[in-house]
Enzyme design. Sequence first.
Site, PDB file in Angstrom:
ATOM      1  N   HIS B  66       0.820  -1.207   0.000  1.00 21.27           N
ATOM      2  CA  HIS B  66       0.000   0.000   0.000  1.00 21.27           C
ATOM      3  C   HIS B  66       0.861   1.267   0.000  1.00 21.27           C
ATOM      4  CE1 HIS B  66      -2.161   3.162   2.392  1.00 21.27           C
ATOM      5  NE2 HIS B  66      -3.030   2.952   1.434  1.00 21.27           N
ATOM      6  N   GLU B  69       2.096   1.871  -3.430  1.00 14.23           N
ATOM      7  CA  GLU B  69       1.013   2.436  -4.245  1.00 14.23           C
ATOM      8  C   GLU B  69       1.005   3.964  -4.097  1.00 14.23           C
ATOM      9  OE1 GLU B  69      -3.138   1.783  -2.853  1.00 14.23           O
ATOM     10  OE2 GLU B  69      -3.110   3.904  -3.386  1.00 14.23           O
ATOM     11  N   HIS B  70       1.093   4.448  -2.872  1.00 18.36           N
ATOM     12  CA  HIS B  70       1.131   5.905  -2.651  1.00 18.36           C
ATOM     13  C   HIS B  70       2.330   6.533  -3.358  1.00 18.36           C
ATOM     14  CE1 HIS B  70      -1.646   7.237   0.749  1.00 18.36           C
ATOM     15  NE2 HIS B  70      -2.032   6.009   0.472  1.00 18.36           N
ATOM     16  N   GLU B 141      -4.448   8.275   7.045  1.00 17.43           N
ATOM     17  CA  GLU B 141      -5.343   7.324   6.388  1.00 17.43           C
ATOM     18  C   GLU B 141      -5.710   6.192   7.356  1.00 17.43           C
ATOM     19  OE1 GLU B 141      -3.740   5.641   2.788  1.00 17.43           O
ATOM     20  OE2 GLU B 141      -5.641   4.705   2.235  1.00 17.43           O
TER      21      GLU B 141
END
Lengths: 428, 434
Positions: B66, B69-70, B141
């Site tokens: 993840h 991905e950022h 997040e």
Amino acid sequence: MKFRTSEADGLRIHVLPTAKFKTTTIVVDILSPLRPETVTLNALIPAVLERGTRKTPTVKGLQERLDDLYGASLDSMMFKIGERQVAQFELEVPNEKFLSHAPALLEQGIKLLAEVLLDPALDGEAFRATAVELEKEALRKRVEGLFNNKGRYAAIRCVASMCADEDYRLFSYGRIEDLAGIDAARLYSHYRQWLKTSSIDVFVVGDVDPDAVTAMLRSALVIPGRQVAELPPTVVKATAGTPREVVDRFDVNQGQLVMGFRTPVTFASSDYPRFTVYNGVLGGYAHSKLFANVREKASLAYSAFSRFDSHKGLLMIQAGINIENFEKATAIIHEQLEAIAKGDVCEDELLQTKAMIANDYREMADSPGQLAHFALVQGVEHTPRNVAELLEAIEKVTVEDLQAMARKVSLDTVYFLRDKETVEATHA
Amino acid sequence: MLKTTYDTFKETTYFEVLPNGLTVYLVPKPGYAKTYGMFSTRYGSIDNHFNVEGHPEIKVVDGIAHFLEHKLFEEPEGDVFMKFAIQGASANAFTSHTRTSYLFSATGEVDANLNTLLDFVQRPYLTDENVAKEKGIIEQEIRMYDDQAYWRAYRALMENLFHVHPARIDIAGTIESIYKIDVESLMTCYKTFYHPTNMVLVVVGDFDPERLMQLIRDNQAAKNFVAQAVIERHFPEEPPTIASPYSEIAMPIAKPLCMIGFKERELGLTGHDLVRRDLTTRILMDTVFGKSSDLYQELDDAGLIDPSFGFDYESSLGFSFAYVGGETEAPEQLIARLKAGIAKAKREGISEAAFNRTRNRKIGEFLRVFNSPEHLSYEFTSYLFQEADLFQVPTLMEGISVADGMQRLEELFDESVMTVSLVKPSEVKEAVAA
């Protein structure tokens, strides 16, 4: 792509024939003024209607009939367009040409939709008491349940405190305090009035023959004695008074900051295209100032954005932040507002925003729901706007225009949902 | 380029595997305004222990897929969102347990946007500074999700279901684990999983497929990828039992949220077998728990459920489970009635008429996928990653009988693999009223 509209008895039917979609979507929007006296009654109606018809009085029975239509769906929701409350029913029926053994589905779907709207299960001159009691309870839970999503709760709380003296404060699903005074007979008599007096728009999008589908709808949706009341305009307060601060404290991990601003700009204003660009530059997109500065540069938030409610003239900014970063985040947000006011917007930001807005408008053409909503809004606001003209106006927006828009924005309320710690807060 | 036409749906796909190993599917949608491109890697949060054949095994910290991905959105010239924006495209990405997907949606400049999508994903730009900066964003997040009751209930459900399988770990990792992530570990994962042989590009929209495929070929031919052997993924031996039958969390919410999960014990299925089981389970669950079921009617009449009531089946290579639940004032009663409903269905059987009706509805609902380029790209990729074909779904569904459904009911909905995840309000309601 343009809807073909026909009107009779204050019931407008809009049809958009297109071979693009493999299903046919029918949207029924029933509009009435958003008022404290009726908000909860109106909100209960679709829920009770979906509990069953005279012919099929159970949820289970209705769902079986939908299942027999090969995946037809019937849903309802409530929302508001400024100070008008909208009850929306949406029926989606597969187009049988893509199914191997299916019968003609559209006409049966329309008949079922009309039955749900106009021929409910009754107990004398009242809805069935059990259905009403269950839906009263469901409504109470829905309002309470808003609290389960903290971001959404914060946004609703901020608007409610901003508009404490305006009908716009009302939640489109109604109020818990009204429930005790509502019974099955009262709701039914209100329903009859509501059907008679509300403005009704029906939108059809799909691979259909417009004349045939209009005729089907006309014969299915017969409502005698229609006397449609004009929808009142929304009250727009052009400027805010002294900004207020509202704080809620719960045991949360993250603070929810919401800043609400007043503007005189609405969907009907000549400023609408300019303000759309203003909002886009400020916080509408992932390239916008709020995202770039609050999130990417300062690393303070995962989400940071602005949203413009063009029916009430409200601009809302929202960010989820660590509690201790309240001052830092609000300072950066103010810097972004001031940057636009000073004309500190580069050519790229302007071009990017215009390109994104154009993309949003063009993408509408691929969504039956969005097409129907855009057409509805134009009617409600008495402002026909076609996409080509809007895009042309948006193309012309300059940095000076954005500076002019910045002068039209005034801060009304700063809302902060924060932790429960007993440490004295400087801004509480 | 291989062209396949599906007469029933009036759809056509174009397929090619490029010399560097990238799989490409193009689905033309004449008349659509938007073009949607989705570039995905078979790499998700569960892939935390792996090696490339012939190389040593690597174990990485939680949340790295993840995090990557950022980070891929960052370019030496700045944020790639800026570039997409000037080309009028909105871009996004998401990471699941088993995949990471990057996407754009645009109504113009398709060539430029497609090149941008391929280029930014295939050009990592990681520095100590930009990696450090991302930690604050991801921390927010994680905190945002931690305040959401549904996510918390779901997370706890996963922890209850799995002893050691990494599906029990939060996709984003923890605030503690993400602060351990550095450039080197990100690059190790990038090099392994972002190889073209491990990726799929799906583009849906109104375009000339020949021309678009040539653009993709040219884009890929201009880049150098070193040939890579097979990726070996290592998962700990997950017992067929559940890790815990019950969990309870208190947080500030208005009313309790209750999820009941069932763990799949047979994990070896792949391809059409896996998809067929998935579809059978979905039809079954809809027949037993859906709006046209006796059980739904009973729960609704008793006021035990509300519109939040739902159910789903998640089916992946290596881990699968079903769950049912929603917000309810009386979790104990809801659990008891759901258990009784399942027991009754097992005892008395499911009506064939009801099962077939649900199945026909599911076949009709399937058509909706083709109305939406984003939905189509998403589902098409999911099926590919399960070594299956989305277009086979209606045919597969037509072959599923009530007996198949009953077999699933017996296999999966067993109390020995059932767990309950409950989230309870921690504060008094007076504080809540809006």
